[in-house]
Design a protein around this motif. Structure first.
Motif, PDB file in Angstrom:
ATOM      1  N   VAL B 270     -55.635 -14.771  28.199  1.00  0.00           N
ATOM      2  CA  VAL B 270     -55.477 -14.357  29.672  1.00  0.00           C
ATOM      3  C   VAL B 270     -55.225 -12.734  29.920  1.00  0.00           C
ATOM      4  CG1 VAL B 270     -54.084 -14.415  31.738  1.00  0.00           C
ATOM      5  CG2 VAL B 270     -54.362 -16.312  30.075  1.00  0.00           C
ATOM      6  N   THR B 271     -55.850 -12.140  30.851  1.00  0.00           N
ATOM      7  CA  THR B 271     -55.739 -10.761  31.145  1.00  0.00           C
ATOM      8  C   THR B 271     -55.219 -10.578  32.132  1.00  0.00           C
ATOM      9  OG1 THR B 271     -57.658 -10.118  29.677  1.00  0.00           O
ATOM     10  CG2 THR B 271     -57.026  -8.374  31.246  1.00  0.00           C
ATOM     11  N   VAL B 272     -54.072  -9.756  32.656  1.00  0.00           N
ATOM     12  CA  VAL B 272     -53.462  -9.473  33.698  1.00  0.00           C
ATOM     13  C   VAL B 272     -53.899  -8.271  34.432  1.00  0.00           C
ATOM     14  CG1 VAL B 272     -51.234  -9.635  35.200  1.00  0.00           C
ATOM     15  CG2 VAL B 272     -51.424 -10.977  33.063  1.00  0.00           C
ATOM     16  N   LEU B 273     -54.466  -8.158  35.581  1.00  0.00           N
ATOM     17  CA  LEU B 273     -54.895  -6.916  36.108  1.00  0.00           C
ATOM     18  C   LEU B 273     -53.867  -6.565  37.262  1.00  0.00           C
ATOM     19  CD1 LEU B 273     -58.610  -6.865  36.901  1.00  0.00           C
ATOM     20  CD2 LEU B 273     -57.527  -6.048  34.833  1.00  0.00           C
ATOM     21  N   HIS B 274     -53.433  -5.214  37.192  1.00  0.00           N
ATOM     22  CA  HIS B 274     -52.631  -4.777  38.303  1.00  0.00           C
ATOM     23  C   HIS B 274     -52.859  -3.228  38.807  1.00  0.00           C
ATOM     24  CE1 HIS B 274     -48.934  -4.565  40.500  1.00  0.00           C
ATOM     25  NE2 HIS B 274     -48.492  -3.499  39.932  1.00  0.00           N
ATOM     26  N   GLY B 276     -55.514  -2.140  39.370  1.00  0.00           N
ATOM     27  CA  GLY B 276     -56.771  -1.621  38.769  1.00  0.00           C
ATOM     28  C   GLY B 276     -56.943  -1.233  37.221  1.00  0.00           C
ATOM     29  N   SER B 277     -55.833  -1.531  36.540  1.00  0.00           N
ATOM     30  CA  SER B 277     -55.996  -1.501  35.251  1.00  0.00           C
ATOM     31  C   SER B 277     -55.023  -2.857  34.596  1.00  0.00           C
ATOM     32  CB  SER B 277     -55.363  -0.131  34.633  1.00  0.00           C
ATOM     33  OG  SER B 277     -54.123   0.094  35.173  1.00  0.00           O
ATOM     34  N   VAL B 278     -55.455  -2.714  33.081  1.00  0.00           N
ATOM     35  CA  VAL B 278     -54.879  -3.963  32.388  1.00  0.00           C
ATOM     36  C   VAL B 278     -53.275  -3.744  32.393  1.00  0.00           C
ATOM     37  CG1 VAL B 278     -54.880  -5.257  30.218  1.00  0.00           C
ATOM     38  CG2 VAL B 278     -57.139  -4.567  31.370  1.00  0.00           C
ATOM     39  N   LEU B 279     -52.639  -4.876  32.752  1.00  0.00           N
ATOM     40  CA  LEU B 279     -51.150  -4.886  32.722  1.00  0.00           C
ATOM     41  C   LEU B 279     -50.612  -5.489  31.315  1.00  0.00           C
ATOM     42  CD1 LEU B 279     -48.541  -4.106  34.131  1.00  0.00           C
ATOM     43  CD2 LEU B 279     -48.407  -6.380  35.018  1.00  0.00           C
ATOM     44  N   ALA B 280     -51.245  -6.842  30.974  1.00  0.00           N
ATOM     45  CA  ALA B 280     -50.968  -7.374  29.836  1.00  0.00           C
ATOM     46  C   ALA B 280     -52.083  -8.133  29.392  1.00  0.00           C
ATOM     47  CB  ALA B 280     -49.759  -8.275  29.969  1.00  0.00           C
ATOM     48  N   GLU B 281     -52.296  -8.697  28.107  1.00  0.00           N
ATOM     49  CA  GLU B 281     -53.302  -9.431  27.504  1.00  0.00           C
ATOM     50  C   GLU B 281     -52.816 -10.321  26.484  1.00  0.00           C
ATOM     51  OE1 GLU B 281     -57.506  -7.588  28.151  1.00  0.00           O
ATOM     52  OE2 GLU B 281     -57.310  -7.778  25.903  1.00  0.00           O
ATOM     53  N   GLY B 282     -53.281 -11.424  26.401  1.00  0.00           N
ATOM     54  CA  GLY B 282     -52.685 -12.312  25.241  1.00  0.00           C
ATOM     55  C   GLY B 282     -52.729 -13.703  25.649  1.00  0.00           C
ATOM     56  N   SER B 283     -52.120 -14.651  24.954  1.00  0.00           N
ATOM     57  CA  SER B 283     -52.153 -15.992  25.180  1.00  0.00           C
ATOM     58  C   SER B 283     -51.177 -16.319  26.616  1.00  0.00           C
ATOM     59  CB  SER B 283     -51.450 -16.848  24.261  1.00  0.00           C
ATOM     60  OG  SER B 283     -50.087 -16.495  24.133  1.00  0.00           O
ATOM     61  N   GLU B 285     -48.663 -17.956  26.961  1.00  0.00           N
ATOM     62  CA  GLU B 285     -47.252 -17.917  26.867  1.00  0.00           C
ATOM     63  C   GLU B 285     -46.845 -16.437  26.836  1.00  0.00           C
ATOM     64  OE1 GLU B 285     -48.415 -20.922  23.969  1.00  0.00           O
ATOM     65  OE2 GLU B 285     -49.112 -20.708  25.947  1.00  0.00           O
ATOM     66  N   GLN B 286     -47.356 -15.487  26.127  1.00  0.00           N
ATOM     67  CA  GLN B 286     -47.325 -14.358  25.947  1.00  0.00           C
ATOM     68  C   GLN B 286     -47.259 -13.461  27.014  1.00  0.00           C
ATOM     69  OE1 GLN B 286     -50.506 -13.186  23.129  1.00  0.00           O
ATOM     70  NE2 GLN B 286     -49.129 -12.758  21.533  1.00  0.00           N
ATOM     71  N   VAL B 287     -48.255 -13.698  28.020  1.00  0.00           N
ATOM     72  CA  VAL B 287     -48.417 -13.232  29.377  1.00  0.00           C
ATOM     73  C   VAL B 287     -47.196 -13.522  30.126  1.00  0.00           C
ATOM     74  CG1 VAL B 287     -49.686 -13.044  31.352  1.00  0.00           C
ATOM     75  CG2 VAL B 287     -50.858 -12.610  29.061  1.00  0.00           C
ATOM     76  N   GLN B 288     -47.078 -14.869  30.145  1.00  0.00           N
ATOM     77  CA  GLN B 288     -45.816 -15.268  30.935  1.00  0.00           C
ATOM     78  C   GLN B 288     -44.542 -14.920  30.763  1.00  0.00           C
ATOM     79  OE1 GLN B 288     -46.995 -19.527  30.758  1.00  0.00           O
ATOM     80  NE2 GLN B 288     -46.665 -19.732  33.089  1.00  0.00           N
ATOM     81  N   ASN B 289     -44.386 -14.519  29.459  1.00  0.00           N
ATOM     82  CA  ASN B 289     -43.048 -14.222  29.226  1.00  0.00           C
ATOM     83  C   ASN B 289     -42.787 -12.581  29.130  1.00  0.00           C
ATOM     84  OD1 ASN B 289     -42.162 -16.719  28.568  1.00  0.00           O
ATOM     85  ND2 ASN B 289     -43.031 -16.642  26.682  1.00  0.00           N
ATOM     86  N   ASP B 290     -44.034 -11.983  29.384  1.00  0.00           N
ATOM     87  CA  ASP B 290     -43.831 -10.385  29.562  1.00  0.00           C
ATOM     88  C   ASP B 290     -43.305  -9.875  30.801  1.00  0.00           C
ATOM     89  OD1 ASP B 290     -44.846  -7.553  30.130  1.00  0.00           O
ATOM     90  OD2 ASP B 290     -46.500  -7.773  28.589  1.00  0.00           O
ATOM     91  N   PRO B 291     -42.371  -9.224  30.612  1.00  0.00           N
ATOM     92  CA  PRO B 291     -41.444  -8.914  31.668  1.00  0.00           C
ATOM     93  C   PRO B 291     -42.017  -8.204  32.803  1.00  0.00           C
ATOM     94  CG  PRO B 291     -40.741  -7.732  29.560  1.00  0.00           C
ATOM     95  CD  PRO B 291     -41.657  -8.613  29.231  1.00  0.00           C
ATOM     96  N   ARG B 292     -43.029  -7.263  32.227  1.00  0.00           N
ATOM     97  CA  ARG B 292     -43.815  -6.508  33.477  1.00  0.00           C
ATOM     98  C   ARG B 292     -44.793  -7.431  34.309  1.00  0.00           C
ATOM     99  NH1 ARG B 292     -47.191  -2.849  29.623  1.00  0.00           N
ATOM    100  NH2 ARG B 292     -47.366  -4.667  28.545  1.00  0.00           N
ATOM    101  N   VAL B 293     -45.142  -8.472  33.663  1.00  0.00           N
ATOM    102  CA  VAL B 293     -46.109  -9.336  34.220  1.00  0.00           C
ATOM    103  C   VAL B 293     -45.111 -10.337  35.319  1.00  0.00           C
ATOM    104  CG1 VAL B 293     -47.603 -11.503  34.177  1.00  0.00           C
ATOM    105  CG2 VAL B 293     -47.762  -9.402  32.437  1.00  0.00           C
ATOM    106  N   VAL B 294     -43.819 -10.724  34.754  1.00  0.00           N
ATOM    107  CA  VAL B 294     -43.080 -11.325  35.633  1.00  0.00           C
ATOM    108  C   VAL B 294     -42.544 -10.836  36.755  1.00  0.00           C
ATOM    109  CG1 VAL B 294     -40.464 -12.500  35.703  1.00  0.00           C
ATOM    110  CG2 VAL B 294     -42.288 -12.866  33.409  1.00  0.00           C
ATOM    111  N   GLU B 295     -42.224  -9.493  36.533  1.00  0.00           N
ATOM    112  CA  GLU B 295     -42.061  -8.525  37.837  1.00  0.00           C
ATOM    113  C   GLU B 295     -42.929  -8.563  38.864  1.00  0.00           C
ATOM    114  OE1 GLU B 295     -40.689  -3.900  38.343  1.00  0.00           O
ATOM    115  OE2 GLU B 295     -40.689  -4.651  36.506  1.00  0.00           O
ATOM    116  N   VAL B 296     -44.228  -8.234  38.423  1.00  0.00           N
ATOM    117  CA  VAL B 296     -45.448  -7.917  39.590  1.00  0.00           C
ATOM    118  C   VAL B 296     -46.017  -9.163  39.902  1.00  0.00           C
ATOM    119  CG1 VAL B 296     -45.542  -5.427  38.404  1.00  0.00           C
ATOM    120  CG2 VAL B 296     -47.259  -7.185  37.872  1.00  0.00           C
TER     121      VAL B 296
END
Lengths: 372, 300
Positions: B270-274, B276-283, B285-296
């Motif tokens: 999964v790639t998370v865009l935020h 206009g750029s990539v915020l996080a990338e990975g499986s 679970e990884q993405v879901q547990n990424d604190p930045r992703v959780v925040e935004v």
């Protein structure tokens, strides 16, 4: 029979071409074989009038092809019609020879009047019928191709395109009004004597032109029907309904548009070439933007995107025009405007749509009868 | 003094000469360059001759991409790679740049800077929309766009891969294998009994399916699928997930989706865009547990 294949499933077209065939047989017979005093006699004036309507019908089919199936509302198709007409008019002028008022064997009267020493280069060759016929097709075709190539490649669509088509015909009108252009200026080309050696005043020539118009209409109709029924026709409708989507599945929209647009302009040119010998004059008024708008109204009245509707519309509106402008000359434009409002409000799919609705209702009633 | 002066004059002359000739020199160099036989020039390239080269893994390279609309940076220094045969999900809030990214890949929008390559050699920024479609990138739009006045069958016919030039199209006839292929796709998208209905009369979910079917007919190497399950029932969603998963391997697929359950059901990466750029990338679970992703995004 391969020629009639495109008509499969096109009831309206079958009926229209059937009627056209009938008229093409009956009218000449009633004109030539029935004596003058007989109430069944069709006057030569009527034959010519009908022939004129048929050229209008051909023009309307050309407009319906681009408007109905490709979604390009052209408000300048009169320009292609007039260019075809001028090409034919130039041939007819050269045929006058030394029978003009000034008796010059080469130069048409207006050039003698303007003191031109010799024939301009673009008048060369027009004494040959084959050359004039080629120009009838080529001049509108090349203009449409260049115009279309520029406009469609820059993705000019919708109202903007309509406006520049209008500007095109207006610019040509202004140009052709100038005497220096060499097309007879204000007065245009007229006083034609004969075509291919046959006098334009004789009944037989008039009937010949009438039949040629009927044949041209029938062939153009079949050609358009064939295009519309091909995959290219389906791509055209796809462009009309969702242009961007068509591009994303890999069709070069601009090229499809240029091809169909150019073909339509050629048909309009042929219509103009058949029109001029029957009415006996071509002048810059044919380029008038109003003409092009009027012919869009014919198509709307007949029913857009049916092709046969365009034929019906052209004939009905022009018959109405002949009638009204004879009976109530002042009221004609009001009648035309009223007709357009009426059609837009009550017959959004035109006369053809009305037929379709009636047929569906009848079929529905029949089906209901069966179940009862 | 005089020697120094001479030197200065000589310098000036030389510089002057160099300056004078630089224009001609440049023209000469350009001319020489254009005579090289080991180079192919963009204007001479026929789309059909372009070869997709995925020997390094990725099928899509997006690098340092920037685009702004009236000062708003829709894409901001984006770097994004998709491997050949991969099924990738892209998520992100509204305005994160997902659709703009697809617009750029398919040639609808031109970026301000950056590069987009299909394989290692095909520069997508130099191609038009139909050319991009022709080399094998298909797209399903966010709002289903089918040709409403054509039947379902005709929609698939038009989308079918093949020679799409004007005259070929005018004389085109369906042959046996092509009919079979259309029938097969009709089966896959479950619209066989509606084949001769106008596409405009289909339900929203059916239109989504038809559009996926059109993508299949195009047989693209890379599919860009924008919100495929919007407006679908759960059953339809499951079937869509199944279909997209079955494409994996043979095709590369990029799916943009809002529905997290759906993403969870199909995504490997999964790639998370935020913004206009990539915020996080990975499986997932990884993405879901990424604190930045959780925040935004997920934490909302």
């Amino acid at each position: 029979m391969g020629l009639l294949k495109p008509l499969r499933g096109d009831t309206g077209g079958q009926v229209m071409l059937g009627v056209l065939l009938l008229v093409a047989i009956v009218v000449p017979v009633l004109n030539l074989a029935v004596p003058d005093g007989n109430p069944l006699h069709v006057s030569t004036y009527t034959v010519t009038l009908l022939g004129k309507y048929l050229t209008y019908a051909l023009l309307a089919v050309a407009v319906d092809l681009v408007w109905g199936y490709l979604g390009i509302l052209s408000l300048g198709h009169g320009a292609f019609f007039a260019l075809g007409g001028y090409a034919m008019g130039m041939y007819l002028m050269r045929q006058i020879g030394d029978r003009g008022v000034y008796g010059d064997p080469i130069l048409p009267d207006f050039m003698v009047f303007l003191n031109w020493p010799e024939l301009p280069w673009f008048w060369q060759g027009f004494d040959q019928f084959w050359y004039a016929s080629l120009m009838v097709v080529l001049v509108p075709g090349v203009l449409a191709f260049v115009f279309g190539w520029l406009a469609f490649r820059s993705r000019v669509t919708g109202v903007y395109l309509s406006i520049i088509t209008q500007a095109l015909t207006y610019a040509l009108m202004l140009a052709f009004f100038r005497n220096e252009m060499g097309f007879g200026g204000n007065n245009g080309l007229t006083d034609f004597k004969d075509i291919l050696g046959f006098s334009l005043q004789s009944d037989a020539t008039r009937i010949g032109l009438f039949l040629a118009s009927a044949l041209a209409l029938a062939l153009a109709y079949l050609a358009c029907r064939w295009i519309v029924g091909s995959r290219l026709g389906r791509v055209a409708v796809a462009i009309r309904d969702a242009e961007a989507r068509t591009r994303f599945i890999g069709y070069r929209v601009d090229r499809v548009k240029v091809a169909i647009w150019t073909f339509s302009a050629v048909l309009a040119g042929i219509a103009g070439a058949l029109y001029v010998p029957q009415v006996g004059i071509i002048n810059p008024g044919e380029f008038s933007p109003l003409n092009s708008i009027e012919l869009v109204i014919w198509v709307a009245v007949g029913g857009r995107a049916t092709l046969y509707g365009a034929v019906i519309g052209a004939i009905v509106v022009n018959y109405g025009k002949s009638y009204f402008s004879g009976a109530f000359p002042e009221a004609w434009l009001f009648a035309l405007g009223g007709l357009f409002v009426f059609v837009t409000l009550f017959l959004p799919q035109g006369i053809a749509g009305l037929f379709r609705q009636l047929r569906r209702r009848r079929n529905g009633a029949a089906a209901a009868g069966v179940t009862a | 003094m005089s020697a120094g002066g001479d030197k200065g004059v000589r310098d000036l002359l030389q510089r002057g000469r160099a300056f004078d000739f630089s224009g001609q020199q440049q023209a000469w160099l350009q001319f020489k360059e254009s005579m090289r036989r080991d180079r192919t020039f963009d204007f001479m390239v026929n789309v059909k001759d372009l070869k997709l080269d995925v020997s390094h893994g990725p099928i899509l390279y997006i690098e340092d991409l920037n685009v702004s609309f009236d000062g708003f940076k829709a894409i901001n220094n984006l770097n994004f790679y998709v491997d050949a045969g991969e099924l990738r999900c892209v998520i992100g809030a509204n305005g994160a740049g997902k659709t703009t990214m697809m617009d750029i890949i398919t040639g609808k929008t031109r970026p301000d800077s950056g590069s987009v390559f299909f394989g290692q050699q095909i520069d997508l920024l130099k191609l038009s929309e139909p050319e991009i479609a022709e080399i094998g990138i298909g797209r399903k739009f966010q709002k289903p766009t089918v040709f409403e006045h054509h039947s379902v069958f005709e929609n698939l016919e038009l989308a079918m891969a093949g020679d799409k030039r004007v005259f070929r199209t005018l004389f085109a006839k369906l042959n046996g294998p092509q009919r079979d292929r259309i029938d097969e796709v009709l089966g896959i998208i479950g619209l066989r009994e509606h084949a001769h209905r106008d596409a405009g009369s289909l339900s929203h979910g059916q239109k989504q399916w038809l559009e996926i079917g059109m993508l299949l007919m195009q047989d693209p190497l890379l599919l860009l699928v924008d919100e495929p399950v919007a407006g679908m029932t759960h059953q339809e969603m499951d079937r869509t997930a199944e279909l997209l998963l079955s494409l994996q391997g043979k095709h590369s697929v990029v799916v943009v989706e809002h529905d997290m359950d759906f993403v969870r059901s199909i995504a490997n990466r999964v790639t998370v865009l935020h913004q206009g750029s990539v915020l996080a990338e990975g499986s997932m679970e990884q993405v879901q547990n990424d604190p930045r992703v959780v925040e935004v995004y997920l934490g909302e």
